[in-house]
Scaffold this motif. Structure first.
Motif, mmCIF file in Angstrom:
data_model
loop_
_atom_site.group_PDB
_atom_site.id
_atom_site.type_symbol
_atom_site.label_atom_id
_atom_site.label_comp_id
_atom_site.label_asym_id
_atom_site.label_seq_id
_atom_site.Cartn_x
_atom_site.Cartn_y
_atom_site.Cartn_z
ATOM 1 N N LEU A 52 51.842 37.942 43.839
ATOM 2 C CA LEU A 52 51.238 38.311 42.465
ATOM 3 C C LEU A 52 50.981 36.764 41.788
ATOM 4 O O LEU A 52 49.707 36.831 41.362
ATOM 5 C CB LEU A 52 52.490 38.818 41.509
ATOM 6 N N LYS A 53 51.792 35.759 42.099
ATOM 7 C CA LYS A 53 51.163 34.361 41.666
ATOM 8 C C LYS A 53 49.943 33.899 42.431
ATOM 9 O O LYS A 53 48.974 33.634 41.900
ATOM 10 C CB LYS A 53 52.348 33.327 42.108
ATOM 11 N N GLU A 54 49.746 34.363 43.841
ATOM 12 C CA GLU A 54 48.726 33.947 44.615
ATOM 13 C C GLU A 54 47.622 34.772 44.035
ATOM 14 O O GLU A 54 46.395 34.529 44.186
ATOM 15 C CB GLU A 54 48.878 34.179 46.262
ATOM 16 N N THR A 55 47.825 36.279 43.905
ATOM 17 C CA THR A 55 46.611 37.011 43.285
ATOM 18 C C THR A 55 45.793 36.339 42.210
ATOM 19 O O THR A 55 44.986 36.228 41.974
ATOM 20 C CB THR A 55 47.173 38.457 42.835
ATOM 21 N N ALA A 56 46.936 35.941 41.089
ATOM 22 C CA ALA A 56 46.505 35.295 39.925
ATOM 23 C C ALA A 56 45.575 33.984 40.321
ATOM 24 O O ALA A 56 44.438 33.804 39.839
ATOM 25 C CB ALA A 56 47.425 34.942 39.067
ATOM 26 N N ALA A 57 45.942 33.175 41.301
ATOM 27 C CA ALA A 57 45.564 31.989 41.591
ATOM 28 C C ALA A 57 43.947 32.406 42.232
ATOM 29 O O ALA A 57 43.008 31.782 42.017
ATOM 30 C CB ALA A 57 46.109 31.223 42.646
ATOM 31 N N VAL A 58 43.845 33.265 43.069
ATOM 32 C CA VAL A 58 42.701 33.950 43.635
ATOM 33 C C VAL A 58 41.705 34.349 42.602
ATOM 34 O O VAL A 58 40.392 33.696 42.545
ATOM 35 C CB VAL A 58 42.808 35.148 44.591
ATOM 36 N N LEU A 59 42.223 34.914 41.588
ATOM 37 C CA LEU A 59 41.156 35.287 40.600
ATOM 38 C C LEU A 59 40.671 34.010 39.782
ATOM 39 O O LEU A 59 39.662 34.008 39.216
ATOM 40 C CB LEU A 59 41.995 36.391 39.789
ATOM 41 N N LYS A 60 41.609 33.198 39.629
ATOM 42 C CA LYS A 60 41.364 31.967 38.631
ATOM 43 C C LYS A 60 40.332 31.028 39.409
ATOM 44 O O LYS A 60 39.540 30.406 38.622
ATOM 45 C CB LYS A 60 42.550 31.052 38.147
ATOM 46 N N SER A 61 40.199 31.299 40.685
ATOM 47 C CA SER A 61 39.451 30.535 41.481
ATOM 48 C C SER A 61 38.022 30.599 41.702
ATOM 49 O O SER A 61 37.185 30.030 42.200
ATOM 50 C CB SER A 61 40.026 30.150 43.009
ATOM 51 N N VAL A 62 37.422 31.969 41.139
ATOM 52 C CA VAL A 62 35.946 32.351 41.196
ATOM 53 C C VAL A 62 35.546 32.745 39.871
ATOM 54 O O VAL A 62 36.392 32.689 39.073
ATOM 55 C CB VAL A 62 36.335 33.661 42.145
ATOM 56 N N GLN A 63 34.232 32.743 39.930
ATOM 57 C CA GLN A 63 33.890 33.158 38.462
ATOM 58 C C GLN A 63 33.097 34.557 38.152
ATOM 59 O O GLN A 63 33.357 35.218 37.403
ATOM 60 C CB GLN A 63 32.489 32.062 38.256
ATOM 61 N N ARG A 64 32.297 34.778 39.561
ATOM 62 C CA ARG A 64 31.653 36.279 39.297
ATOM 63 C C ARG A 64 32.608 37.335 40.142
ATOM 64 O O ARG A 64 32.559 37.305 41.347
ATOM 65 C CB ARG A 64 30.134 36.212 39.806
ATOM 66 N N ILE A 65 32.976 38.223 39.421
ATOM 67 C CA ILE A 65 34.104 39.146 39.979
ATOM 68 C C ILE A 65 33.559 40.425 39.830
ATOM 69 O O ILE A 65 33.045 40.773 38.668
ATOM 70 C CB ILE A 65 35.313 38.790 39.312
ATOM 71 N N VAL A 66 33.421 41.448 40.928
ATOM 72 C CA VAL A 66 33.184 42.826 40.599
ATOM 73 C C VAL A 66 34.438 43.612 40.843
ATOM 74 O O VAL A 66 35.072 43.425 41.833
ATOM 75 C CB VAL A 66 32.125 43.333 41.745
ATOM 76 N N ILE A 67 34.649 44.563 39.980
ATOM 77 C CA ILE A 67 36.001 45.273 40.141
ATOM 78 C C ILE A 67 35.509 46.800 40.483
ATOM 79 O O ILE A 67 34.487 47.347 39.983
ATOM 80 C CB ILE A 67 36.967 45.259 38.894
ATOM 81 N N THR A 68 36.259 47.367 41.393
ATOM 82 C CA THR A 68 36.016 48.709 41.779
ATOM 83 C C THR A 68 37.308 49.551 42.127
ATOM 84 O O THR A 68 38.259 49.037 42.258
ATOM 85 C CB THR A 68 35.080 48.835 43.037
ATOM 86 N N SER A 69 37.250 50.732 42.220
ATOM 87 C CA SER A 69 38.298 51.674 42.614
ATOM 88 C C SER A 69 37.888 52.898 43.318
ATOM 89 O O SER A 69 36.593 52.932 43.949
ATOM 90 C CB SER A 69 39.148 51.928 41.325
#
Ligand code: AMP
Ligand code: MN
Ligand code: MN
Length: 316
Positions: free
Chosen positions: A5-22
């Protein structure tokens, strides 16, 4: 590759433009987790869009950000640094897969997740992906606000059958309590999700006439062929009505959505129904799974029943 989960948070913090899908055919967890994560990442200053390749039922308009959910069109290219798929494996996100070519991060609670994403955070013990997203928000250091809480509470409540199913854990309840403290209003959510048009209630009555009881009452299901669905649309929550029948262990619904394409929902009170769904390329959880079968209603029903009976036999 599975990450923490910590690494997941780090991955999200490291980028600017994010697309979320489901997933296509989105449920409360798919929509709630997507929007909840969107609000949290926007609070961090990220540029975030949610794209889901399906229509979003109007009942979810109670969720903040509902109107921002986009639907990709054929040939569209959506620029992004990262594609985040929540509550799904990458094989069930429809056109989003082609529209967004960025690296993929997958956050899920389905034990059947196919592990195809570049990075995967999987917690099969979480009742809902929304439960994971809540902990991710804590990990990100974002303060949970009312918008996030409304979305995540919806995901948690719907995937647990309003905190009744066996996936409801102490952590689920603690998370729900935290979300209430953050401003989620449970009755506004439940009232919006439970109300149905008059016609749908009548459709429910029509569909219920078709329940069949099999295997000495251990299996019950409803099959709606294409013609029946043209006459009456399939009501939401039909499978729940089959599941409650006394003595039934495996409940199913089979809906021929297009001629030659059936969508199957499975529920159980004990038997692992992923064993059935996986045989048709589907997936899900021990007590709730689903799949599609590319056959007409009669043939798909025969195939499905064969596998259900095999699994019942193995369980004996
Ligand atoms: P449903 O019957 O659509 O409510 O789905 C029950 C559970 O199975 C949910 O957790 C779904 O995400 C999962 N599921 C349904 N269909 C599929 C599929 N084709 N592939 C993988 N998982 C599925
Ligand atoms: Mn879902
Ligand atoms: Mn879910």
């Amino acid at each position: 590759m599975q990450i923490s989960l910590k690494e997941t948070a780090a991955v999200l913090k490291s980028v600017q433009r994010i697309v979320i899908t489901s997933h296509v055919n989105p449920d409360g967890d798919a929509i709630g987790s997507s929007l909840g994560l969107m609000h949290a990442l926007r609070a961090l200053g990220k540029e975030v869009q949610v794209f889901i390749d399906d229509d979003i039922p109007a009942a979810f308009s109670v969720l903040p950000g509902y109107e921002l959910i986009g639907k990709p069109v054929e040939g569209q290219s959506i620029p992004a640094d990262l594609l985040v798929a929540v509550d799904v494996s990458l094989d069930r996100i429809g056109l989003v897969k082609e529209a967004v070519t960025a690296p993929t991060l997958n956050i899920d609670h389905h034990i059947t997740n196919d592990g195809q994403a570049d990075k995967l955070y999987l917690d099969g013990t979480a009742a809902a992906t929304a439960e994971i997203i809540y902990h991710l928000i804590e990990e990100l250091g974002v303060t949970c606000d009312k918008d996030m809480a409304m979305c995540l509470y919806t995901g948690l409540a719907t995937d647990t059958g309003w905190f009744r199913f066996s996936n409801t854990t102490p952590d689920t309840m603690r998370t729900a309590a935290d979300l209430l403290a953050c401003g989620a209003v449970p009755n506004v959510i439940s009232e919006s999700l439970e109300q149905r048009p008059y016609e749908e209630v009548q459709n429910l009555a029509a569909a219920m006439q078709k329940i069949e009881l099999l295997a000495d009452g251990k299996v019950a299901g409803i099959c709606l062929d294409y013609a029946a669905l043209q006459e009456h649309e399939a009501p939401e929550g039909l499978i729940g009505m089959v599941r409650v029948i006394e003595g039934v262990d495996i409940a199913f619904t089979l809906k021929e959505k297009e001629p030659g394409l059936c969508r199957v929902s499975l529920r159980s009170k004990g038997i692992d129904v992923t064993k059935i769904a996986l045989q048709f390329g589907g997936g899900g959880h021990v007590r709730a799974a689903g799949c599609s079968i590319e056959k007409n209603c009669v043939e798909a029903r025969a195939d499905l029943l064969k596998v259900i009976m095999q699994v019942l036999e193995e369980e004996k």
